[in-house]
Design a protein around this motif. Structure first.
Motif, PDB file in Angstrom:
ATOM      1  N   GLY A  13       0.784  -1.233   0.000  1.00 46.84           N
ATOM      2  CA  GLY A  13       0.000   0.000   0.000  1.00 46.84           C
ATOM      3  C   GLY A  13       0.812   1.278   0.000  1.00 46.84           C
ATOM      4  N   LEU A  14       0.386   2.180   0.851  1.00 47.79           N
ATOM      5  CA  LEU A  14       0.993   3.520   0.903  1.00 47.79           C
ATOM      6  C   LEU A  14       2.463   3.446   1.283  1.00 47.79           C
ATOM      7  CD1 LEU A  14       0.474   6.587   0.744  1.00 47.79           C
ATOM      8  CD2 LEU A  14       0.010   6.535   3.198  1.00 47.79           C
ATOM      9  N   LYS A  15       2.768   2.535   2.270  1.00 47.01           N
ATOM     10  CA  LYS A  15       4.152   2.438   2.726  1.00 47.01           C
ATOM     11  C   LYS A  15       5.069   2.063   1.569  1.00 47.01           C
ATOM     12  CE  LYS A  15       3.221  -0.101   6.401  1.00 47.01           C
ATOM     13  NZ  LYS A  15       3.330  -0.877   7.647  1.00 47.01           N
ATOM     14  N   GLN A  16       4.552   1.193   0.686  1.00 45.42           N
ATOM     15  CA  GLN A  16       5.379   0.774  -0.437  1.00 45.42           C
ATOM     16  C   GLN A  16       5.623   1.940  -1.394  1.00 45.42           C
ATOM     17  OE1 GLN A  16       4.118  -2.746  -2.536  1.00 45.42           O
ATOM     18  NE2 GLN A  16       5.973  -2.732  -3.786  1.00 45.42           N
ATOM     19  N   SER A  17       4.574   2.721  -1.672  1.00 45.69           N
ATOM     20  CA  SER A  17       4.783   3.855  -2.585  1.00 45.69           C
ATOM     21  C   SER A  17       5.750   4.854  -1.993  1.00 45.69           C
ATOM     22  CB  SER A  17       3.469   4.561  -2.920  1.00 45.69           C
ATOM     23  OG  SER A  17       2.364   3.845  -2.493  1.00 45.69           O
ATOM     24  N   VAL A  18       5.646   5.061  -0.672  1.00 40.71           N
ATOM     25  CA  VAL A  18       6.565   6.001  -0.021  1.00 40.71           C
ATOM     26  C   VAL A  18       8.001   5.472  -0.105  1.00 40.71           C
ATOM     27  CG1 VAL A  18       7.261   6.966   2.204  1.00 40.71           C
ATOM     28  CG2 VAL A  18       4.862   7.021   1.521  1.00 40.71           C
ATOM     29  N   ALA A  19       8.169   4.202   0.282  1.00 39.63           N
ATOM     30  CA  ALA A  19       9.515   3.626   0.317  1.00 39.63           C
ATOM     31  C   ALA A  19      10.159   3.623  -1.065  1.00 39.63           C
ATOM     32  CB  ALA A  19       9.470   2.205   0.888  1.00 39.63           C
ATOM     33  N   GLU A  20       9.382   3.191  -2.067  1.00 38.06           N
ATOM     34  CA  GLU A  20       9.980   3.060  -3.395  1.00 38.06           C
ATOM     35  C   GLU A  20       9.977   4.377  -4.153  1.00 38.06           C
ATOM     36  OE1 GLU A  20       9.422  -1.618  -4.403  1.00 38.06           O
ATOM     37  OE2 GLU A  20       7.813  -0.294  -5.094  1.00 38.06           O
ATOM     38  N   GLY A  21       8.865   5.111  -4.040  1.00 39.72           N
ATOM     39  CA  GLY A  21       8.722   6.338  -4.820  1.00 39.72           C
ATOM     40  C   GLY A  21       9.583   7.464  -4.305  1.00 39.72           C
ATOM     41  N   ILE A  22       9.653   7.622  -2.992  1.00 46.56           N
ATOM     42  CA  ILE A  22      10.386   8.760  -2.446  1.00 46.56           C
ATOM     43  C   ILE A  22      11.804   8.377  -2.059  1.00 46.56           C
ATOM     44  CG2 ILE A  22      10.468  10.477  -0.596  1.00 46.56           C
ATOM     45  CD1 ILE A  22       7.413  10.340  -0.505  1.00 46.56           C
ATOM     46  N   PHE A  23      11.918   7.290  -1.284  1.00 46.52           N
ATOM     47  CA  PHE A  23      13.235   6.960  -0.738  1.00 46.52           C
ATOM     48  C   PHE A  23      14.041   6.033  -1.631  1.00 46.52           C
ATOM     49  CE2 PHE A  23      10.560   7.881   3.035  1.00 46.52           C
ATOM     50  CZ  PHE A  23      11.196   9.057   3.386  1.00 46.52           C
ATOM     51  N   ASN A  24      13.458   5.681  -2.799  1.00 45.69           N
ATOM     52  CA  ASN A  24      14.238   4.916  -3.745  1.00 45.69           C
ATOM     53  C   ASN A  24      14.661   3.563  -3.157  1.00 45.69           C
ATOM     54  OD1 ASN A  24      15.393   4.735  -6.239  1.00 45.69           O
ATOM     55  ND2 ASN A  24      17.279   5.826  -5.680  1.00 45.69           N
ATOM     56  N   ALA A  25      13.816   3.015  -2.280  1.00 44.73           N
ATOM     57  CA  ALA A  25      14.194   1.798  -1.558  1.00 44.73           C
ATOM     58  C   ALA A  25      14.101   0.570  -2.457  1.00 44.73           C
ATOM     59  CB  ALA A  25      13.301   1.616  -0.340  1.00 44.73           C
ATOM     60  N   HIS A  26      14.932  -0.402  -2.138  1.00 45.52           N
ATOM     61  CA  HIS A  26      14.842  -1.703  -2.788  1.00 45.52           C
ATOM     62  C   HIS A  26      14.283  -2.675  -1.749  1.00 45.52           C
ATOM     63  CE1 HIS A  26      15.865  -5.189  -5.198  1.00 45.52           C
ATOM     64  NE2 HIS A  26      16.553  -5.685  -4.177  1.00 45.52           N
ATOM     65  N   LEU A  27      13.101  -3.229  -2.024  1.00 44.89           N
ATOM     66  CA  LEU A  27      12.454  -4.082  -1.025  1.00 44.89           C
ATOM     67  C   LEU A  27      12.901  -5.521  -1.186  1.00 44.89           C
ATOM     68  CD1 LEU A  27       8.828  -2.629  -1.150  1.00 44.89           C
ATOM     69  CD2 LEU A  27      10.696  -2.041   0.383  1.00 44.89           C
ATOM     70  N   VAL A  28      13.240  -6.131  -0.060  1.00 42.41           N
ATOM     71  CA  VAL A  28      13.609  -7.553  -0.116  1.00 42.41           C
ATOM     72  C   VAL A  28      12.703  -8.343   0.822  1.00 42.41           C
ATOM     73  CG1 VAL A  28      16.028  -7.206  -0.704  1.00 42.41           C
ATOM     74  CG2 VAL A  28      15.349  -7.287   1.693  1.00 42.41           C
ATOM     75  N   HIS A  29      12.474  -9.593   0.445  1.00 46.32           N
ATOM     76  CA  HIS A  29      11.723 -10.478   1.325  1.00 46.32           C
ATOM     77  C   HIS A  29      12.699 -11.129   2.272  1.00 46.32           C
ATOM     78  CE1 HIS A  29       7.863 -10.163  -0.683  1.00 46.32           C
ATOM     79  NE2 HIS A  29       8.576  -9.974  -1.776  1.00 46.32           N
ATOM     80  N   ARG A  30      12.473 -10.874   3.547  1.00 44.04           N
ATOM     81  CA  ARG A  30      13.381 -11.481   4.518  1.00 44.04           C
ATOM     82  C   ARG A  30      13.177 -12.988   4.494  1.00 44.04           C
ATOM     83  NH1 ARG A  30      13.089  -7.510   9.702  1.00 44.04           N
ATOM     84  NH2 ARG A  30      10.898  -7.407   9.162  1.00 44.04           N
ATOM     85  N   TYR A  31      14.280 -13.683   4.794  1.00 35.93           N
ATOM     86  CA  TYR A  31      14.291 -15.138   4.666  1.00 35.93           C
ATOM     87  C   TYR A  31      13.123 -15.774   5.393  1.00 35.93           C
ATOM     88  CZ  TYR A  31      15.951 -19.913   5.167  1.00 35.93           C
ATOM     89  OH  TYR A  31      16.065 -21.271   5.168  1.00 35.93           O
ATOM     90  N   LYS A  32      12.882 -15.318   6.634  1.00 36.74           N
ATOM     91  CA  LYS A  32      11.912 -16.028   7.470  1.00 36.74           C
ATOM     92  C   LYS A  32      10.480 -15.973   6.930  1.00 36.74           C
ATOM     93  CE  LYS A  32      11.485 -12.406  10.995  1.00 36.74           C
ATOM     94  NZ  LYS A  32      11.073 -11.283  10.864  1.00 36.74           N
TER      95      LYS A  32
END
Lengths: 329, 233
Positions: B78-97
């Protein structure tokens, strides 16, 4: 009169401006004379003077806008002071939700009461309601380790950073009590203290800040015998006596901006300067205990907000209540 | 500078003001650190403010080329993803667990003393970023801790350093951010924080994973141990 600034205050600000121009010129000459040498003291002096310009102009601008602006300014200063205090205060992780009340809710209500000129509520909100509520909220969080220390620490943060500092803008309301009586002042209109109230506040601010400056100057030039060596080696008897007497004389000389006679102004200035000195001493004890030199680095050359406001936070409540007790009915 | 960049500068200023962040190079009293054109930044992790603050202190010209690594289980919807990727240029990873089981998981992986070893696929995205010449911000502890200690590092940092041995690995110590916004809280309490940027590390040719990770972790742990500002529990 524009905002809270009348012709008397204009003269005062011209005087302050003159002192700052003089200080700037002297510092520039010293800088030129000692160029190329190791001059960290001089660099600090220049930073301090530059910061004084900003602080004096900032205060003048808020006074130009009016009482609301002054109250908002001090609410902001309380917030910044709390932030510095909480940075060095060893609170627990479990205090977090109590601190949210401490930072965002109680100061706003406190300054709102002040804005409403609702003295009765302003005077008791923090010492009665907040001081009882905060430990209750903390107890509900369930962590009992060092409970007494944590409760005391949080109350002290509120006392010094919010309650005491808010007495500085509260002084603006004193003329209403002086002229119309305490009851008529309750809930009186905003800015009803007028230029006279603003001048009274400036009287305290100028006298106490100059007392700090002259304690520094006398201490640097003549200082030999520390008042409390284990707390601060820089606070000497020579600096204390020289600084307080100089500032008291200045306070007496500023009687014309106050409702007082010259000797009343001198006595109030003396008490305020002594309280200011003790404020600095108490804050130094806290800093020494926590192993820090300054509360922060917000004001270049001066340290943090609390390093500049420590003396005012101790003198303002006493000044307010002395005037209220002796000069109002 | 276009409007978007201007907004990002404004946001950076807002974040550093809100977190009261004082940024300094290691061993100085407030000197601004050097930020290399490409680096693997790693820091101790104790607050959601960590990666936001690290992003905010980056110089304007480097900011578009810095990719914070964030956990998809928190930031990935949702919104957190747009903020993380759109603004902070974050690369999201799925943690192992909490990652869905993939064929790669069936393969045996080397376990080390330095904690669980992430599956290679988690690292692929990050090595791609390095290959493209961009920088990474990672938190090798893998999860947020209490703030006054540093947990053992996951192996990813070593693998990334080995993958691009010429890229400096820059340790960054974050102080007090956990006291502003600890794990489990939603409203931050204002305090002054510190960001200390250390001298870059490089992995030696024959350096073992364990040795490199403990060297890297040591930089942060030593810095946190100095003038700790009194938080307990």
């Amino acid at each position: 009169m524009i905002g809270l600034i009348d012709s008397t205050m204009l003269k005062l600000f011209i005087g302050i401006g003159g002192i700052l121009v003089l200080a700037t010129i002297v510092a520039a000459i010293l800088w030129f004379a000692k160029r190329g040498q190791d001059n960290s003291t001089l660099k600090n002096l220049n930073q301090r003077i530059a910061a004084w310009w900003v602080m004096a102009l900032g205060l003048a601008v808020t006074l130009l806008i009016g009482e609301t602006a002054v109250i908002v300014l001090f609410l902001g200063l309380s917030f910044l002071a709390l932030r510095e205090f909480l940075t060095i205060a060893p609170t627990h992780r479990s205090d977090h939700k109590t601190l949210v009340w401490l930072v965002y809710i109680i100061p706003v209500i406190n300054y709102w009461f002040l804005w409403e000129h609702w003295y009765g509520a302003f005077a008791v909100l923090i010492p009665v309601y907040a001081f009882l509520f905060l430990p209750i909220r903390n107890a509900l969080a369930g962590d009992t380790e060092n409970f007494l220390q944590r409760a005391a620490m949080i109350q002290w943060a509120l006392m010094v950073c919010v309650y005491a500092i808010s007495y500085i803008p509260a002084i603006m309301q004193l003329p209403v009590m002086i002229h119309n009586g305490r009851e008529a002042a309750e809930g009186s209109a905003l800015s009803s203290g007028g230029a006279e109230g603003a001048l009274l506040m400036l009287f305290l601010v100028v006298v106490v800040q100059l007392s700090d400056v002259f304690q520094y100057v006398w201490g640097k030039t003549l200082g030999k015998h520390p008042v409390a060596p284990s707390v601060s080696p820089n606070k000497t008897w020579e600096g204390l006596i020289g600084g307080v007497l100089t500032a008291t004389a200045i306070g007496a000389g500023l009687w014309w901006i106050t409702p007082f006679t010259w000797w009343q102004a001198a006595l109030l200035a003396l008490v305020s300067c002594l309280m200011g000195f003790f404020g600095g001493l108490v804050m130094s004890s806290i800093k020494r205990d926590r192993g820090v030199k300054d509360f922060g680095a917000t004001i270049a050359g001066h340290g943090g907000i609390m390093d500049r406001l420590d003396s005012l936070s101790f003198s303002a409540p006493v000044f307010f209540h002395l005037v209220r007790f002796f000069f109002t009915t | 500078m276009n409007v978007k960049q201007l907004l990002k500068r404004g946001l950076s200023g807002l974040i550093t003001t809100a977190s009261g962040a004082r940024v300094r190079a290691e061993g100085t009293d407030g000197e601004a650190p050097d930020f290399p054109p490409q680096a693997i930044y790693f820091a101790n992790h104790s607050s959601h403010l960590d990666f936001v603050t690290l992003w905010a202190i980056m110089p304007a010209e480097l900011q578009p080329k810095v990719r914070p690594i964030a956990a998809a289980d928190y930031w990935g919807s949702g919104l957190k993803q747009s903020v993380a990727e759109g603004i902070f240029n974050a690369h999201l990873v799925h943690r192992y667990k909490d990652r869905a089981h993939t064929p790669a998981d069936a393969r045996p992986t080397r376990q080390t003393d330095s904690g669980s070893s992430p599956k290679t696929s988690q690292l692929t995205g990050m090595t791609d970023i390095l290959d493209a010449g961009d920088s990474l911000i990672i938190f090798p502890e893998g999860t947020r801790g209490p703030g006054d200690q540093v947990a053992t590092f996951q192996a990813g940092l070593y693998r990334l350093a080995q993958h691009a041995p010429e890229v400096p690995v820059v340790p960054v110590t974050l102080k007090n951010l956990s006291r502003i916004l600890p794990k489990g809280e939603t409203i931050p309490v204002p305090r002054l924080s510190q960001v200390i940027v250390h001298q870059p590390l490089f992995v030696d040719d024959d350096e073992s994973q364990e040795h490199f990770l403990s060297r890297a972790r040591g930089v942060l742990a030593d810095e946190l141990a100095t003038d700790a500002q009194g938080e307990t529990a």
